[in-house]
Write an enzyme that holds these catalytic residues in place. Structure first.
Site, PDB file in Angstrom:
ATOM      1  N   GLU A 150       0.803  -1.224   0.000  1.00 12.24           N
ATOM      2  CA  GLU A 150       0.000   0.000   0.000  1.00 12.24           C
ATOM      3  C   GLU A 150       0.842   1.283   0.000  1.00 12.24           C
ATOM      4  O   GLU A 150       0.521   2.235   0.689  1.00 12.24           O
ATOM      5  CB  GLU A 150      -0.922   0.024   1.242  1.00 12.24           C
ATOM      6  CG  GLU A 150      -1.899  -1.112   1.276  1.00 12.24           C
ATOM      7  CD  GLU A 150      -2.687  -1.183   2.588  1.00 12.24           C
ATOM      8  OE1 GLU A 150      -3.878  -1.505   2.507  1.00 12.24           O
ATOM      9  OE2 GLU A 150      -2.132  -0.933   3.667  1.00 12.24           O
TER      10      GLU A 150
HETATM   11  C1  TNX Z   1      -4.599  -3.856   4.624  1.00 12.16           C
HETATM   12  S1  TNX Z   1      -3.017  -5.899   3.671  1.00 12.16           S
HETATM   13  C2  TNX Z   1      -3.337  -3.591   5.136  1.00 12.16           C
HETATM   14  C3  TNX Z   1      -3.224  -3.039   6.474  1.00 12.16           C
HETATM   15  C4  TNX Z   1      -4.554  -2.837   7.126  1.00 12.16           C
HETATM   16  C5  TNX Z   1      -5.473  -3.987   6.807  1.00 12.16           C
HETATM   17  C6  TNX Z   1      -6.808  -3.939   7.510  1.00 12.16           C
HETATM   18  C7  TNX Z   1      -1.869  -5.069   3.991  1.00 12.16           C
HETATM   19  C8  TNX Z   1      -0.599  -5.644   3.647  1.00 12.16           C
HETATM   20  N1  TNX Z   1      -2.135  -3.890   4.535  1.00 12.16           N
HETATM   21  O1  TNX Z   1      -2.493  -1.842   6.438  1.00 12.16           O
HETATM   22  O2  TNX Z   1      -4.342  -2.764   8.501  1.00 12.16           O
HETATM   23  O3  TNX Z   1      -5.677  -4.004   5.423  1.00 12.16           O
HETATM   24  O4  TNX Z   1      -7.547  -5.120   7.316  1.00 12.16           O
END
Ligand code: TNX
Length: 468
Positions: free
Chosen positions: A278
């Site tokens: 992300e």
């Molecule tokens: C996605 S999946 C994220 C996290 C969040 C989560 C909440 C991923 C590698 N990153 O930053 O906490 O979703 O479900």
């Protein structure tokens, strides 16, 4: 009839029972016998009723457990195997004797068992909400019941930096006083962190530390503003994707080198997780530049790197870097390609599909805690009925290192909250990770889960009710 989760590879019952009583004794390998004696509330003797012995087993981490009319004997070629035999034995007891035997009629049986995957993981996000050493130890106790052997700690994020780094001391000052909701924060000193690692190892669990880069770094930049190209301020909300390191600044790479060197020195296990997910505030060019440089630096500290699947956008990863897949059971937006990229670069894959394995997702619309973004709620049945080799074409048994259940803590403020979301769905994930491929049947699993939940009650572990 088998009552054990994860389901063992083979179990052959015969007629009759063997009765274990409080007069029964334990012996064999001193370490294993000591553990089993405490678990069962029995004493040690040289002529034991329950013998845990080092010997042979048919696969790594495997064991045999035989209950005859004369007694109980477990055998394994590793201490881990004996530990797993002990977990199986505990699950054969009546649930109300899980903390100490009074008198338990056990089936005459012969169990042969070993894991499907070497990596059977859970992840705890200690960044969005901080959990102290005792809470983490309690969580370690609980996941060990299911033969989970890796605990991934998500140690850094926008809301807090949770691990002491001597060369960048502000990280655990301004960087650690915040958490979601403004309720405090905290961090592990190096000694506290070593204690977590040691305790986990005593239950055959390897800690996998994650320093999430280059996104999810707001807290680091609050501590050291020179790490960011844009002004930052402390963050206690739940948005993702707004932070990035200063990608073209040499200071950033000094920071990466120092942090990874200190983390590698704190880490006896083979893995170090560098995040990479992300990074929405980092341009594509900058992301690729950063991943190539940061992973090359990190690799000099002697650990096998793990990255979330977006890291596979880079074709310049150190050979053998492990990819962690977090898209859905039907891959979204290039997640399959990014994951295959790790395989092409010689690395295996850990499967954590968010729509079935993210245990911070609500059970159903009425669950108070948790999120829903991953394709709506995840019922116990959904957490059980998926197959890791059926997600990305080209990623089968041979490409998989294992399976992990992440627990993100935006909505989870206490370890009781974490337990409630983890249990019993972690039992599903653990069975997928341990039990042989092609054997899962929800109707057969459900009565075993009822029995497992009885043990959770006896052990005082919070859980979602099966009839809710
Ligand atoms: C996605 S999946 C994220 C996290 C969040 C989560 C909440 C991923 C590698 N990153 O930053 O906490 O979703 O479900």
């Amino acid at each position: 009839m088998t009552t054990v989760i994860p389901a063992p590879v083979r179990r052959i019952d015969s007629s009759g029972t063997f009765t274990l009583t409080r007069e029964s004794t334990v012996g064999g390998d001193p370490a294993a016998a000591g553990y089993v004696a405490v678990m069962l509330g029995l004493s040690i003797s040289d002529d034991p009723t329950v013998e845990f012995a080092l010997g042979s087993s048919s696969a790594p981490e495997g064991y045999t457990l035989r209950i005859t009319s004369a007694g109980i004997r477990a055998e394994a070629d590793s201490a881990a195997g004996l530990f797993y035999a002990a977990q199986t034995l505990r699950q054969l007891l009546p649930a109300d004797q899980a903390t100490g035997v009074t008198s338990a009629a056990l089936p005459i049986t012969e169990i042969e068992d070993y894991p499907r995957f070497a990596y059977r993981g859970a992840m705890l996000d200690v960044a969005r909400h901080f959990f102290g050493v005792d809470d983490v130890k309690k969580f370690i106790d609980n996941i060990a019941l299911l033969k989970v052997n890796h605990l991934h700690l998500h140690l850094t994020d926008d809301q807090g930096w949770r691990i002491q780094i001597d060369s960048w001391p502000e990280l655990t000052k301004a960087g650690a006083t915040t958490e979601v909701g403004g309720t405090g924060g905290g961090f592990y000193s190096k000694d506290q962190y070593r204690e977590i690692v040691r305790y986990a190892a005593s239950l055959f669990i390897t800690i996998v530390p994650e320093i999430d880069l280059p996104g999810h770094t707001n807290a680091a930049s609050v501590a050291y503003p020179e790490l960011s190209d844009i002004p930052v301020s402390p963050y206690e909300g739940v948005e993702v994707g707004f932070s990035s390191l200063a990608i073209r600044s040499e200071t950033t790479y000094t920071f990466v080198d120092d942090v990874i060197r200190e983390m590698a020195a704190l880490t006896p296990g083979p893995y170090l997780h560098l995040g990479g997910d992300e990074s929405l505030a980092t341009t594509d060019d900058d992301f690729l530049y950063f991943i190539e440089r940061a992973t090359a630096i990190a690799a000099t500290h002697g650990k096998t790197l793990i990255g979330w699947h977006e890291m596979g956008r880079s074709t310049a990863l150190p050979a053998g870097t492990v990819g962690q897949y977090w898209s859905f059971t039907t891959p979204q937006e290039g997640a399959d390609e990014h994951t295959l990229s790790f395989v092409r670069q010689g690395g295996p894959i850990i499967m954590s599909p968010a729509d079935v394995a993210y245990l911070d997702i609500k059970y159903d619309a009425s669950t108070e805690l948790g999120l829903t973004w991953a394709d709506g709620p995840t019922s116990i049945a959904e957490s059980y009925e998926w197959e890791p080799t059926a997600i990305v074409p080209g990623i089968g048994e041979a490409q998989l290192l294992g399976v992990e259940a992440p627990i993100w803590t935006e909505t989870l403020a206490t370890i009781a909250d974490v337990e409630y979301m983890a249990f019993p769905r972690l039992a599903s994930i653990a069975e997928i990770a341990w039990s042989p491929a092609g054997t899962r049947d929800l109707d057969e699993f459900t009565p075993r889960l009822e029995r497992f939940v009885g043990m959770l009650d006896a052990l005082g572990i919070q859980h979602h009710r099966l009839d809710e």
